[in-house]
Design an enzyme around this catalytic site. Structure first.
Site, PDB file in Angstrom:
ATOM      1  N   ASP A 152     -11.920  48.665  -6.654  1.00  0.00           N
ATOM      2  CA  ASP A 152     -11.233  47.400  -6.943  1.00  0.00           C
ATOM      3  C   ASP A 152      -9.904  47.423  -6.183  1.00  0.00           C
ATOM      4  O   ASP A 152      -8.971  48.117  -6.576  1.00  0.00           O
ATOM      5  CB  ASP A 152     -10.974  47.264  -8.449  1.00  0.00           C
ATOM      6  CG  ASP A 152     -12.246  47.026  -9.254  1.00  0.00           C
ATOM      7  OD1 ASP A 152     -13.292  47.617  -8.906  1.00  0.00           O
ATOM      8  OD2 ASP A 152     -12.188  46.263 -10.238  1.00  0.00           O
ATOM      9  N   LYS A 220     -12.379  38.991  -7.415  1.00  0.00           N
ATOM     10  CA  LYS A 220     -11.859  39.275  -8.754  1.00  0.00           C
ATOM     11  C   LYS A 220     -10.540  38.538  -8.955  1.00  0.00           C
ATOM     12  O   LYS A 220      -9.698  38.508  -8.050  1.00  0.00           O
ATOM     13  CB  LYS A 220     -11.682  40.789  -8.906  1.00  0.00           C
ATOM     14  CG  LYS A 220     -11.080  41.253 -10.219  1.00  0.00           C
ATOM     15  CD  LYS A 220     -11.009  42.782 -10.251  1.00  0.00           C
ATOM     16  CE  LYS A 220     -10.227  43.300 -11.449  1.00  0.00           C
ATOM     17  NZ  LYS A 220     -10.118  44.774 -11.472  1.00  0.00           N
ATOM     18  N   LYS A 256     -15.580  38.604 -10.763  1.00  0.00           N
ATOM     19  CA  LYS A 256     -15.068  39.381 -11.897  1.00  0.00           C
ATOM     20  C   LYS A 256     -13.757  38.785 -12.395  1.00  0.00           C
ATOM     21  O   LYS A 256     -12.718  38.979 -11.781  1.00  0.00           O
ATOM     22  CB  LYS A 256     -14.850  40.846 -11.490  1.00  0.00           C
ATOM     23  CG  LYS A 256     -14.281  41.718 -12.617  1.00  0.00           C
ATOM     24  CD  LYS A 256     -14.086  43.153 -12.167  1.00  0.00           C
ATOM     25  CE  LYS A 256     -13.364  43.995 -13.210  1.00  0.00           C
ATOM     26  NZ  LYS A 256     -13.167  45.401 -12.775  1.00  0.00           N
TER      27      LYS A 256
END
Length: 320
Positions: A152, A220, A256
């Site tokens: 991430d 995300k 996400k």
């Protein structure tokens, strides 16, 4: 359906070309976007569908601990909870992943001991992203070498907001390359925009397209470390982006939302957004995740209530 970025090959050849493309995207109708997100959030979910939605949401959680006080013991406990969220009911699904800092990847990997739960690691000087490129790439490579299944990363919001779109694109590409292991396999890459700092919905749409063009496997919303994190509106906008991207390229990208999603009611609202916007193809943990820590406990309490008819309360679930 073709699976190619050929149609966009010229878009990333220069900063001016990328700027023209991004500023040529349709402007976002903020009022309409927020109204649609609010309307979808009122959809009623009946008992059987609710039980399915709760299990689906549990299976989509990246169970997360990203604190300076994280210890190996805490990470091992979190990993055990990811594998067996409710020790009183072995039918409870595992979570999708455990998300930790790079120095805790090996600990999480060992604790999971081959279970079907991914290890995700934040990288690239998370959460601010204020580091030189070699440091960001080393951060990523260290996590991948330690066994991370997913990375991430955070974009350089300063570069993006200054209009240095090609720099943002090149950073994501470089991190994507750092996710590749010597054997040719690769960690999946989630690109965090920190939507609460991007100021406008138009910027969120542009960041989404930069991420997708650069090879993100997921886009995300947030780090969870700022005041405004995932919202139904910004997640809806990103779901529209991945839907449109697949229509044009044949390439599917995950989404996400992270930060601020704490209750079962919240999670179900987001699942409705996914179903009604991107479609059923995104209703799996391969394509949709929740970045959360406290959400799991509320899902477990609601699951227990559906199965027993009684509300157990927080004392009946483990503290993360």
């Amino acid at each position: 359906m073709p699976t190619t970025l050929t149609a966009f090959a010229d878009v990333t050849t220069s900063d001016s070309a990328l700027r023209r493309f991004l500023h040529g995207l349709p402007g976002v109708d903020a009022v309409g976007l927020e109204a649609r997100a609010a309307s979808l959030g009122t959809r009623s979910i009946k008992t059987t569908a609710k039980a399915y939605a709760i299990d689906l949401a549990i299976s989509m959680i990246d169970l997360t601990t990203l604190e300076g006080a994280d210890t190996p013991g805490k990470v091992r406990a979190l990993s055990a909870k990811a594998v067996n969220p409710d020790p009183t009911d072995r039918t409870t699904p595992m979570t999708a992943a455990v998300c930790v800092y790079p120095d805790m990847v090996a600990t999480a990997k060992a604790a999971l001991n081959g279970a079907d739960v991914k290890v995700a690691s934040v990288a690239t000087a998370f959460p601010a992203g204020r580091a030189a490129l070699p440091v960001k790439l080393a951060d990523t490579a260290d996590a991948v070498a330690a066994g991370a299944d997913e990375i991430d990363m955070v974009i350089d919001r300063g570069a993006f907001l200054a209009g240095r779109y090609l720099d943002t694109y090149e950073l994501i590409k470089a991190v994507k390359e750092a996710c590749v292991r010597p054997d040719g396999s690769a960690a999946r890459l989630k690109v965090i925009f920190e939507t609460g700092e991007l100021s406008t919905y138009d910027n969120i749409r542009r960041a989404s397209w930069i991420g997708m063009l650069a090879g993100a496997d997921f886009i995300k919303t947030s780090t969870g470390k700022v005041g405004v994190n995932a919202t139904p509106a910004n997640t809806l906008l990103m779901l529209e982006a991945v839907r449109d991207f697949r229509e044009q390229t044949g390439i599917q990208i995950g989404v996400k939302p992270a930060g601020g999603i704490r209750t079962t009611k919240d999670a179900i609202k987001f699942l409705v957004l996914v179903n009604e916007t991107a479609g059923e193809d995104w209703l799996s943990n391969h394509w949709f995740r929740f970045g959360a820590s406290s959400l799991l406990n509320d899902l477990l309490m609601q699951r227990q209530k559906l199965s027993t008819g009684r509300y157990s309360g927080p004392d009946y679930v483990t503290v993360d």
